[in-house]
Design a protein around this motif. Structure first.
Motif, PDB file in Angstrom:
ATOM      1  N   SER A  50       6.250  10.127  -0.913  1.00 51.73           N
ATOM      2  CA  SER A  50       5.520  11.389  -0.840  1.00 51.73           C
ATOM      3  C   SER A  50       5.376  11.798   0.611  1.00 51.73           C
ATOM      4  N   THR A  51       6.310  12.594   1.107  1.00 49.50           N
ATOM      5  CA  THR A  51       6.266  13.078   2.479  1.00 49.50           C
ATOM      6  C   THR A  51       6.285  14.598   2.455  1.00 49.50           C
ATOM      7  N   VAL A  52       5.328  15.212   3.126  1.00 51.13           N
ATOM      8  CA  VAL A  52       5.253  16.663   3.205  1.00 51.13           C
ATOM      9  C   VAL A  52       5.441  17.062   4.657  1.00 51.13           C
ATOM     10  N   SER A  53       6.446  17.883   4.952  1.00 52.52           N
ATOM     11  CA  SER A  53       6.694  18.347   6.310  1.00 52.52           C
ATOM     12  C   SER A  53       6.226  19.792   6.427  1.00 52.52           C
ATOM     13  N   LEU A  54       5.396  20.066   7.435  1.00 51.38           N
ATOM     14  CA  LEU A  54       4.851  21.406   7.576  1.00 51.38           C
ATOM     15  C   LEU A  54       5.801  22.295   8.365  1.00 51.38           C
ATOM     16  N   LEU A  74      -0.327  15.531  -2.451  1.00 59.17           N
ATOM     17  CA  LEU A  74      -0.356  14.087  -2.272  1.00 59.17           C
ATOM     18  C   LEU A  74      -1.477  13.398  -3.037  1.00 59.17           C
ATOM     19  N   THR A  75      -2.434  14.149  -3.536  1.00 57.73           N
ATOM     20  CA  THR A  75      -3.548  13.525  -4.260  1.00 57.73           C
ATOM     21  C   THR A  75      -3.387  13.631  -5.778  1.00 57.73           C
ATOM     22  N   THR A 106       0.845  -1.196   0.000  1.00 52.92           N
ATOM     23  CA  THR A 106       0.000   0.000   0.000  1.00 52.92           C
ATOM     24  C   THR A 106       0.880   1.246   0.000  1.00 52.92           C
ATOM     25  N   ARG A 107       0.563   2.199  -0.872  1.00 53.13           N
ATOM     26  CA  ARG A 107       1.342   3.434  -0.965  1.00 53.13           C
ATOM     27  C   ARG A 107       0.775   4.461   0.004  1.00 53.13           C
ATOM     28  N   ASP A 148      -2.499   5.383  -1.913  1.00 56.16           N
ATOM     29  CA  ASP A 148      -3.691   4.644  -1.498  1.00 56.16           C
ATOM     30  C   ASP A 148      -4.293   5.214  -0.226  1.00 56.16           C
ATOM     31  N   VAL A 149      -3.477   5.819   0.614  1.00 54.78           N
ATOM     32  CA  VAL A 149      -3.947   6.389   1.874  1.00 54.78           C
ATOM     33  C   VAL A 149      -2.981   7.495   2.277  1.00 54.78           C
ATOM     34  N   ILE A 150      -3.486   8.488   3.013  1.00 56.65           N
ATOM     35  CA  ILE A 150      -2.664   9.582   3.528  1.00 56.65           C
ATOM     36  C   ILE A 150      -2.805   9.591   5.050  1.00 56.65           C
TER      37      ILE A 150
END
Length: 378
Positions: free
Chosen positions: A61-65, A86-87, A36-37, A94-96
């Motif tokens: 796909s990692t986003v750091s705020l 990410l979408t 699963t991604r 598949d999930v966030i």
């Protein structure tokens, strides 16, 4: 049938106070995702993004705020900016998972998700992680913990290996009382079954077979090297969070009023419900995809395909649930052999309250194409 469209991606909020084990649990999910991604939004508090560095490199796909709480954003549009990244179809997620700062207000994160304008996401639940060994001290320092537990959809009582059995039972009883209808599961080192939170991705035959090891394969091998007793299976594979999954199928339509009464009175500990419902005379043209997480509920209509068998098919997932009682409750929702059509149509208003606005306005074709895919992601 209309051509398939991009499915909606469930977004799970992972919350808990500092030191509760959120990052450990997240890394466990990443190691045991079975193909699963997973996209990750790390909501750090402070300039040095320790949590982001901990999980970096494990997903693409990692986003750091960074620099502050995501929950302090003025409105949902700022969250949408990160979710948009990410979408994108190219990410093929598949999930966030949003790992919230230990100082975040989880209910505000949920509010922003539900208010989001992003059509590609689906609310996947609020998971609150609690440190069993430090529960009383944390509750004393942060009285708001009671409020956080009250809005959670799932509570993970983590680090239970650090307390004695009597203490575990006391803590579980206290957490269950504070969290109300939420499912409560115990865990060690954040090890929970990923299928409790999201469904494994279905890939074409052979798609997972590659000559190069994935990150999850490498991490599992590292754990095998560290734990000789794992016998070729990663130590993290030894899942300690028990939950139940109950299947229900009926070839008789559901009475909408009885079915909504069942959903309104669903028992504590029932975390997720997914599947399709046949309401018979209530709407002979459509099957209804059902997505329920905690208190969140949604139906989406989908036209029946020509020759398709008309069934109600549901899967219910939770902790401490009574499978026989759930099955009996659903069986009691079946419609009479010759239901009163006018009564059934009126009763459908209880269902339609939970149908997204475009579908209620008649744009069924646009929404119907991805309903089965969306429900599979629920």
């Amino acid at each position: 049938m209309p051509p398939p469209r991009t499915p909606q991606i469930p977004v799970v909020v992972l919350a808990g106070f500092l030191g509760s084990g959120k990052t450990t649990l997240l890394n466990h999910l990443l190691r045991n995702r079975a193909g699963t991604r997973i996209g990750v939004i790390v909501n750090d508090f402070g300039a040095i993004e320790i949590d982001a560095m901990t999980v970096s490199g494990q997903v693409g796909s990692t986003v750091s705020l960074g620099n502050g709480c995501l929950c302090c954003a003025v409105d949902a549009s700022e969250l949408d900016t990160f979710l948009e990244t990410l979408t994108r179809p190219s990410a093929r997620l598949d999930v966030i998972v949003i790992e919230a700062s230990g100082l975040a207000e989880p209910q505000e994160l949920v509010r922003m998700l539900l208010a989001s304008d992003n059509p590609h996401i689906l609310y996947g639940g609020l998971v609150e992680v609690v440190d069993a060994a430090e529960f009383d001290a944390t509750r004393q320092r942060h009285p708001e913990l009671d409020r956080h537990l009250a809005v959670a959809d799932l509570v993970v009582l983590n680090k239970t290996d650090r307390v004695e059995e009597d203490e575990r039972e006391r803590l579980r009883a206290t957490v269950t009382e504070l969290s109300g209808p939420a499912a409560v599961i115990s865990a060690e080192h954040g090890r929970i079954d990923p299928e409790l939170l999201f469904d494994p991705a279905l890939r074409p035959d052979g798609a997972a077979m590659a000559g190069q090891l994935s990150f999850e394969d490498l991490l599992r091998q590292e754990e095998c090297d560290e734990h000789e007793e794992c016998d070729g299976h990663g130590h993290a594979d030894h899942l300690h969070a028990a939950y139940e999954s109950v299947d229900f199928t009926a070839d008789v339509p559901m009475d909408p009023r009885r079915f909504m009464a069942f959903l309104d009175s669903r028992p504590d500990g029932l975390y997720r419900i997914k599947g399709f419902v046949d309401f018979g005379a209530g709407d002979r043209d459509n099957s209804y995809a059902l997505h329920a997480v905690g208190r969140f509920l949604r139906f989406v209509p989908r036209p029946w395909a020509r020759g398709e068998q008309r069934l109600t098919q549901l899967v219910m997932i939770g902790a401490g649930i009574d499978a026989d009682a759930l099955t009996a409750g659903l069986a009691a929702c079946r419609a009479e052999p010759e239901p009163d059509a006018a009564h059934t149509e009126r009763a459908m208003w209880g269902v339609l309250r939970y149908v997204p606005e475009p579908a209620r306005e008649g744009d069924a074709e646009a929404d119907a194409a991805d309903v089965r895919e969306a429900a599979a992601e629920a």
